[in-house]
Design a protein around this motif. Structure first.
Motif, PDB file in Angstrom:
ATOM      1  N   LEU A 161       0.829  -1.201   0.000  1.00 45.51           N
ATOM      2  CA  LEU A 161       0.000   0.000   0.000  1.00 45.51           C
ATOM      3  C   LEU A 161       0.864   1.250   0.000  1.00 45.51           C
ATOM      4  O   LEU A 161       0.650   2.179  -0.793  1.00 45.51           O
ATOM      5  N   LEU A 162       1.851   1.282   0.853  1.00 40.25           N
ATOM      6  CA  LEU A 162       2.746   2.436   0.932  1.00 40.25           C
ATOM      7  C   LEU A 162       3.555   2.583  -0.355  1.00 40.25           C
ATOM      8  O   LEU A 162       3.769   3.701  -0.840  1.00 40.25           O
ATOM      9  N   THR A 163       3.976   1.474  -0.930  1.00 43.00           N
ATOM     10  CA  THR A 163       4.709   1.510  -2.198  1.00 43.00           C
ATOM     11  C   THR A 163       3.835   2.091  -3.303  1.00 43.00           C
ATOM     12  O   THR A 163       4.305   2.894  -4.121  1.00 43.00           O
ATOM     13  N   TYR A 164       2.558   1.701  -3.326  1.00 47.45           N
ATOM     14  CA  TYR A 164       1.635   2.269  -4.315  1.00 47.45           C
ATOM     15  C   TYR A 164       1.583   3.792  -4.187  1.00 47.45           C
ATOM     16  O   TYR A 164       1.688   4.517  -5.174  1.00 47.45           O
ATOM     17  N   PHE A 165       1.426   4.284  -2.963  1.00 43.80           N
ATOM     18  CA  PHE A 165       1.361   5.734  -2.767  1.00 43.80           C
ATOM     19  C   PHE A 165       2.696   6.399  -3.118  1.00 43.80           C
ATOM     20  O   PHE A 165       2.707   7.488  -3.691  1.00 43.80           O
ATOM     21  N   ASN A 166       3.788   5.754  -2.800  1.00 40.36           N
ATOM     22  CA  ASN A 166       5.099   6.308  -3.140  1.00 40.36           C
ATOM     23  C   ASN A 166       5.271   6.394  -4.658  1.00 40.36           C
ATOM     24  O   ASN A 166       5.759   7.392  -5.175  1.00 40.36           O
ATOM     25  N   ASP A 167       4.853   5.356  -5.365  1.00 41.51           N
ATOM     26  CA  ASP A 167       4.959   5.331  -6.827  1.00 41.51           C
ATOM     27  C   ASP A 167       4.055   6.369  -7.494  1.00 41.51           C
ATOM     28  O   ASP A 167       4.316   6.776  -8.627  1.00 41.51           O
ATOM     29  N   ASN A 168       3.005   6.766  -6.808  1.00 45.43           N
ATOM     30  CA  ASN A 168       2.046   7.746  -7.342  1.00 45.43           C
ATOM     31  C   ASN A 168       2.039   9.012  -6.488  1.00 45.43           C
ATOM     32  O   ASN A 168       1.014   9.675  -6.352  1.00 45.43           O
ATOM     33  N   ARG A 169       3.185   9.321  -5.912  1.00 52.21           N
ATOM     34  CA  ARG A 169       3.310  10.407  -4.931  1.00 52.21           C
ATOM     35  C   ARG A 169       2.798  11.756  -5.448  1.00 52.21           C
ATOM     36  O   ARG A 169       1.998  12.416  -4.794  1.00 52.21           O
TER      37      ARG A 169
END
Length: 188
Positions: A78-86
Motif C-alpha cells: 500500500l505504501l509503495t503504491y502511494f510512493n509510486d504515485n506520490r
C-alpha cells in the motif's frame, strides 16, 4: 474498459498539471480525445474518476489485503503504491470538497483493517466486542491516513523506514489487543 481507463489517465495527467477545482469534465475529455458525453457513460463526476482510479489501482497493488498473516506485506504494498504515485496523491489528498478523496482512502483503509482484524479473530478464536472492534478500526485507519498524508507531503520520505515503522506500530497495536485477551502475540 479501455475508454474508462483513457478517462482515468487523462484525469491523472490533468491533476498533475493544474488544481483540481480548475479541471472540468470538458478538460478531461479533451485530454482523452473523447466526446464529452461519453464521460457520463462511465462516471457521475470528476470525483467519481478519482475514486475509480484509487479503487482499481489499489486493488491491483494490494492483493490478499484481508488476511491477518499477510498484513505486514500488505502495508508495504500500500505504501509503495502511494510512493509510486506520490505527485498525483500529493495533489489529490489536498482536495477538501464534499466528495474529498481522503474520505475514500480512509474508508478503504478502515475496511482493510477491519478485514484483517476479523481474520485475526477467526484464526485466534477470539471474540472482540463489536463497539471496540469498530473503535480500533477507526483509530488505526485515522492514524494511518494522517501518517500517509505526512509521508506524501515530504518528498524525502524513506519508503523502507516508513513501511517498517507502520508495521511496528500495527504490530504493537495488534499485540496489545492479543495480550489483553490472553492470546499469543503476533511475531513476524
Amino acid at each position: 474498459m479501455l475508454t474508462k481507463q483513457r478517462i482515468a489517465n487523462a484525469t491523472k495527467q490533468l491533476v498533475l498539471t493544474k488544481p483540481f477545482n480548475q479541471i472540468s469534465v470538458t478538460n478531461i475529455m479533451q485530454t482523452a480525445n473523447l466526446r464529452r458525453q461519453t464521460f457520463y457513460d462511465f462516471f457521475h463526476d470528476k470525483y467519481d474518476v478519482l475514486q475509480w482510479v484509487y479503487q482499481s489501482e489499489v486493488k491491483e497493488a494490494v492483493s490478499r489485503c484481508t488476511e491477518y498473516k499477510t498484513w505486514p506485506e500488505t502495508m508495504v504494498k500500500l505504501l509503495t503504491y502511494f510512493n509510486d504515485n506520490r505527485q498525483f496523491y500529493q495533489r489529490v489528498i489536498q482536495i477538501d470538497d464534499q466528495n474529498a478523496p481522503e474520505e475514500i482512502i480512509q474508508e478503504h483503509i478502515q475496511n482493510m483493517i477491519g478485514s484483517i482484524l476479523a481474520d485475526m479473530a477467526r484464526q485466534k478464536h477470539i471474540n472482540v466486542d463489536d463497539d471496540y472492534f469498530q473503535f480500533v478500526q477507526e483509530m488505526l485507519s485515522t492514524s494511518l491516513v494522517m501518517r500517509l498524508k505526512r509521508f506524501l507531503k515530504d518528498d524525502s520520505s524513506n519508503l523502507v523506514l516508513e513501511a517498517k515503522q507502520i508495521q511496528f506500530y500495527l504490530q504493537d497495536e495488534i499485540n496489545g489487543l492479543l495480550l489483553r485477551l490472553g492470546q499469543p502475540i503476533y511475531t513476524n
